[in-house]
Motif scaffolding. Structure first.
Motif, PDB file in Angstrom:
ATOM      1  N   VAL A  96      10.019  10.775  38.622  1.00 24.32           N
ATOM      2  CA  VAL A  96       9.285   9.888  39.523  1.00 24.32           C
ATOM      3  C   VAL A  96      10.247   9.051  40.369  1.00 24.32           C
ATOM      4  O   VAL A  96       9.897   8.610  41.459  1.00 24.32           O
ATOM      5  CB  VAL A  96       8.270   9.029  38.734  1.00 24.32           C
ATOM      6  CG1 VAL A  96       8.951   7.940  37.947  1.00 24.32           C
ATOM      7  CG2 VAL A  96       7.209   8.469  39.644  1.00 24.32           C
ATOM      8  N   SER A 100      11.105   6.981  44.901  1.00 24.10           N
ATOM      9  CA  SER A 100      11.381   5.544  44.978  1.00 24.10           C
ATOM     10  C   SER A 100      11.526   5.007  46.398  1.00 24.10           C
ATOM     11  O   SER A 100      11.225   3.842  46.639  1.00 24.10           O
ATOM     12  CB  SER A 100      12.618   5.193  44.157  1.00 24.10           C
ATOM     13  OG  SER A 100      13.763   5.831  44.710  1.00 24.10           O
ATOM     14  N   ASP A 105       6.238   1.212  44.383  1.00 22.95           N
ATOM     15  CA  ASP A 105       5.764   1.606  43.062  1.00 22.95           C
ATOM     16  C   ASP A 105       5.638   3.141  43.038  1.00 22.95           C
ATOM     17  O   ASP A 105       4.583   3.682  43.364  1.00 22.95           O
ATOM     18  CB  ASP A 105       4.406   0.941  42.793  1.00 22.95           C
ATOM     19  CG  ASP A 105       3.908   1.165  41.378  1.00 22.95           C
ATOM     20  OD1 ASP A 105       4.690   1.626  40.526  1.00 22.95           O
ATOM     21  OD2 ASP A 105       2.719   0.877  41.134  1.00 22.95           O
ATOM     22  N   PRO A 107       5.032   5.521  40.965  1.00 24.86           N
ATOM     23  CA  PRO A 107       3.880   6.196  40.367  1.00 24.86           C
ATOM     24  C   PRO A 107       2.665   6.291  41.299  1.00 24.86           C
ATOM     25  O   PRO A 107       1.823   7.168  41.139  1.00 24.86           O
ATOM     26  CB  PRO A 107       3.578   5.360  39.125  1.00 24.86           C
ATOM     27  CG  PRO A 107       4.916   4.805  38.731  1.00 24.86           C
ATOM     28  CD  PRO A 107       5.576   4.491  40.054  1.00 24.86           C
ATOM     29  N   LEU A 110       3.026   9.549  42.933  1.00 26.44           N
ATOM     30  CA  LEU A 110       2.682  10.592  41.965  1.00 26.44           C
ATOM     31  C   LEU A 110       1.166  10.753  41.871  1.00 26.44           C
ATOM     32  O   LEU A 110       0.648  11.875  41.877  1.00 26.44           O
ATOM     33  CB  LEU A 110       3.276  10.246  40.600  1.00 26.44           C
ATOM     34  CG  LEU A 110       3.076  11.247  39.482  1.00 26.44           C
ATOM     35  CD1 LEU A 110       3.694  12.589  39.830  1.00 26.44           C
ATOM     36  CD2 LEU A 110       3.676  10.696  38.196  1.00 26.44           C
ATOM     37  N   GLU A 111       0.444   9.665  41.834  1.00 22.15           N
ATOM     38  CA  GLU A 111      -1.026   9.721  41.788  1.00 22.15           C
ATOM     39  C   GLU A 111      -1.600  10.345  43.053  1.00 22.15           C
ATOM     40  O   GLU A 111      -2.564  11.098  42.997  1.00 22.15           O
ATOM     41  CB  GLU A 111      -1.619   8.332  41.564  1.00 22.15           C
ATOM     42  CG  GLU A 111      -1.643   7.912  40.120  1.00 22.15           C
ATOM     43  CD  GLU A 111      -2.330   8.914  39.216  1.00 22.15           C
ATOM     44  OE1 GLU A 111      -3.491   9.292  39.491  1.00 22.15           O
ATOM     45  OE2 GLU A 111      -1.705   9.326  38.236  1.00 22.15           O
ATOM     46  N   LYS A 114      -1.195  14.045  42.662  1.00 23.82           N
ATOM     47  CA  LYS A 114      -2.127  14.567  41.656  1.00 23.82           C
ATOM     48  C   LYS A 114      -3.568  14.555  42.164  1.00 23.82           C
ATOM     49  O   LYS A 114      -4.348  15.455  41.845  1.00 23.82           O
ATOM     50  CB  LYS A 114      -2.020  13.766  40.362  1.00 23.82           C
ATOM     51  CG  LYS A 114      -0.750  14.035  39.584  1.00 23.82           C
ATOM     52  CD  LYS A 114      -0.727  13.215  38.306  1.00 23.82           C
ATOM     53  CE  LYS A 114       0.480  13.514  37.467  1.00 23.82           C
ATOM     54  NZ  LYS A 114       0.482  12.711  36.228  1.00 23.82           N
TER      55      LYS A 114
END
Length: 127
Positions: A96, A100, A105, A107, A110-111, A114
């Motif tokens: 992850v 950066s 943030d 993540p 990443l969300e 997804k």
């Protein structure tokens, strides 16, 4: 292998996942790291490719975000464009932390990926 921030295209016209191939459309995304040399980056890409092959995935494109190119996120946006509209999609990234520079943030990025229905795989320490 030259990666230099460009997407690496590997022609596979007869094996497209959208044409009935059992393998998913797989891409790699990496962010240049200031402390990593070109040789180390090449080794990391090769380890990630081996990780994919072990899982019967063929990496179709490699997206490398260059730190000195602005606006930041060109490779990321190009990758999202390639992932949209595909049936089975897999993103392989070292971690992850490679998101950066895209968001305070990581993540959250990443969300976002997804939520597009993309399976994200982390091969472990490859750098």
């Amino acid at each position: 292998m030259e990666w230099g921030g460009r997407a690496e295209h590997i022609p596979q016209p007869d094996h497209s996942p959208d044409r009935g191939c059992p393998k998913a459309f797989a891409v790699m995304y990496l962010q240049e790291q200031g402390h990593v040399t070109h040789d180390e980056m090449d080794r990391a890409i090769e380890r990630m490719r081996e990780f994919a092959q072990f899982r019967s995935l063929e990496v179709t494109e490699i997206f490398v975000e260059q730190l000195e190119i602005q606006p930041y996120g060109i490779a990321y946006r190009a990758m999202l464009g390639q992932l949209r509209g595909r049936k089975e999609r897999v993103l392989i990234t070292p971690g992850v932390h490679h998101f950066s520079n895209l968001h305070d943030d990581p993540p959250v990025i990443l969300e976002e990926i997804k939520n597009l229905g993309v399976m994200v795989l982390f091969p472990g320490h490859v750098e």
